[in-house]
Write a protein that holds these residues in place. Structure first.
Motif, PDB file in Angstrom:
ATOM      1  N   UNK A  99       0.860  -1.181   0.000  1.00 18.47           N
ATOM      2  CA  UNK A  99       0.000   0.000   0.000  1.00 18.47           C
ATOM      3  C   UNK A  99       0.897   1.231   0.000  1.00 18.47           C
ATOM      4  N   UNK A 100       0.438   2.287  -0.638  1.00 13.46           N
ATOM      5  CA  UNK A 100       1.215   3.531  -0.688  1.00 13.46           C
ATOM      6  C   UNK A 100       0.625   4.521   0.298  1.00 13.46           C
ATOM      7  N   UNK A 103       5.579  12.723   3.502  1.00 19.54           N
ATOM      8  CA  UNK A 103       5.820  11.283   3.560  1.00 19.54           C
ATOM      9  C   UNK A 103       5.304  10.641   2.285  1.00 19.54           C
ATOM     10  N   UNK A 104       6.115   9.759   1.724  1.00 14.71           N
ATOM     11  CA  UNK A 104       5.710   8.975   0.564  1.00 14.71           C
ATOM     12  C   UNK A 104       6.356   7.604   0.718  1.00 14.71           C
ATOM     13  N   UNK A 105       5.603   6.658   1.293  1.00 17.42           N
ATOM     14  CA  UNK A 105       6.125   5.336   1.625  1.00 17.42           C
ATOM     15  C   UNK A 105       5.338   4.240   0.924  1.00 17.42           C
ATOM     16  N   UNK A 133     -16.959  -5.818   6.442  1.00 18.58           N
ATOM     17  CA  UNK A 133     -15.676  -5.107   6.507  1.00 18.58           C
ATOM     18  C   UNK A 133     -14.526  -6.107   6.391  1.00 18.58           C
ATOM     19  N   UNK A 134     -13.558  -5.761   5.568  1.00 17.77           N
ATOM     20  CA  UNK A 134     -12.358  -6.593   5.396  1.00 17.77           C
ATOM     21  C   UNK A 134     -11.255  -6.040   6.292  1.00 17.77           C
ATOM     22  N   UNK A 135     -10.619  -6.933   7.031  1.00 19.14           N
ATOM     23  CA  UNK A 135      -9.510  -6.546   7.908  1.00 19.14           C
ATOM     24  C   UNK A 135      -8.222  -6.471   7.103  1.00 19.14           C
ATOM     25  N   UNK A 136      -7.469  -5.391   7.310  1.00 19.87           N
ATOM     26  CA  UNK A 136      -6.195  -5.176   6.631  1.00 19.87           C
ATOM     27  C   UNK A 136      -5.126  -4.863   7.665  1.00 19.87           C
ATOM     28  N   UNK A 137      -3.906  -5.230   7.351  1.00 22.12           N
ATOM     29  CA  UNK A 137      -2.751  -4.871   8.155  1.00 22.12           C
ATOM     30  C   UNK A 137      -1.806  -4.104   7.227  1.00 22.12           C
ATOM     31  N   UNK A 138      -1.708  -2.787   7.448  1.00 17.59           N
ATOM     32  CA  UNK A 138      -0.888  -1.925   6.595  1.00 17.59           C
ATOM     33  C   UNK A 138       0.291  -1.436   7.419  1.00 17.59           C
ATOM     34  N   UNK A 139       1.475  -1.894   7.065  1.00 19.71           N
ATOM     35  CA  UNK A 139       2.673  -1.495   7.796  1.00 19.71           C
ATOM     36  C   UNK A 139       2.626  -1.894   9.256  1.00 19.71           C
ATOM     37  N   UNK A 140       1.944  -2.968   9.575  1.00 21.02           N
ATOM     38  CA  UNK A 140       1.845  -3.440  10.950  1.00 21.02           C
ATOM     39  C   UNK A 140       0.695  -2.843  11.741  1.00 21.02           C
ATOM     40  N   UNK A 141      -0.068  -1.942  11.153  1.00 24.64           N
ATOM     41  CA  UNK A 141      -1.201  -1.326  11.842  1.00 24.64           C
ATOM     42  C   UNK A 141      -2.517  -1.842  11.280  1.00 24.64           C
ATOM     43  N   UNK A 142      -3.472  -2.044  12.152  1.00 26.73           N
ATOM     44  CA  UNK A 142      -4.767  -2.606  11.746  1.00 26.73           C
ATOM     45  C   UNK A 142      -5.681  -1.550  11.157  1.00 26.73           C
TER      46      UNK A 142
END
Length: 137
Positions: A47-48, A60-62, A75-84
């Motif tokens: 994810x950007x 920030x541009x990661x 709702x779909x659960x996502x983990x983006x960069x270690x955060x829920x």
């Protein structure tokens, strides 16, 4: 045969454009004009994450790792960069209560903007007033 060549042409254009056309952008804009945006491509495991100020400066541009979890209650659960995060059709919900919306003018109430942007934007009335000489006083 002309119909087939037309479909081939459209298919080639789609391949050239890549999956960026399918990317969903979720954005939150704060009252001070600073913003955060997360872009998710349906078939990618990344994810950007971008953050910026009202002045146009991007802080920030990661590219962060993305893991997709189960879907519960729409709702779909996502983990983006270690955060829920949780994703429904129109919004992306962060674990701290922040809501990222599809529309670019989605303003999150009750949360402060980005601290780094406060020094870039002068406060109202903070600039000295200039007087021109010889134009009456």
């Amino acid at each position: 045969m002309p119909r087939l060549s037309r479909y081939c042409l459209l298919g080639c254009l789609g391949l050239l454009a890549g999956c960026d056309l399918l990317t969903d952008h979720y954005r939150v804009e704060f009252g001070d004009g600073s913003w955060r945006e997360i872009a998710i491509t349906p078939f990618s495991d990344e994810a950007r994450w971008r953050e910026g100020c009202a002045t146009g400066e991007i802080l920030t541009d990661l590219v962060l790792p993305l893991k997709r979890g189960k879907e519960e209650e729409g709702r779909r659960h996502l983990l983006i960069g270690g955060e829920r995060f949780e994703l429904d059709d129109n919004n992306l919900y962060r674990s701290n209560g922040m809501v990222f919306g599809h529309s670019p003018d989605h303003i999150q109430r009750g949360l402060k903007g980005l601290d780094a942007c406060r020094g870039l934007r002068p406060v109202r009335g903070g600039l000295p007033k200039l007087k021109a000489r010889g134009f009456g006083e």
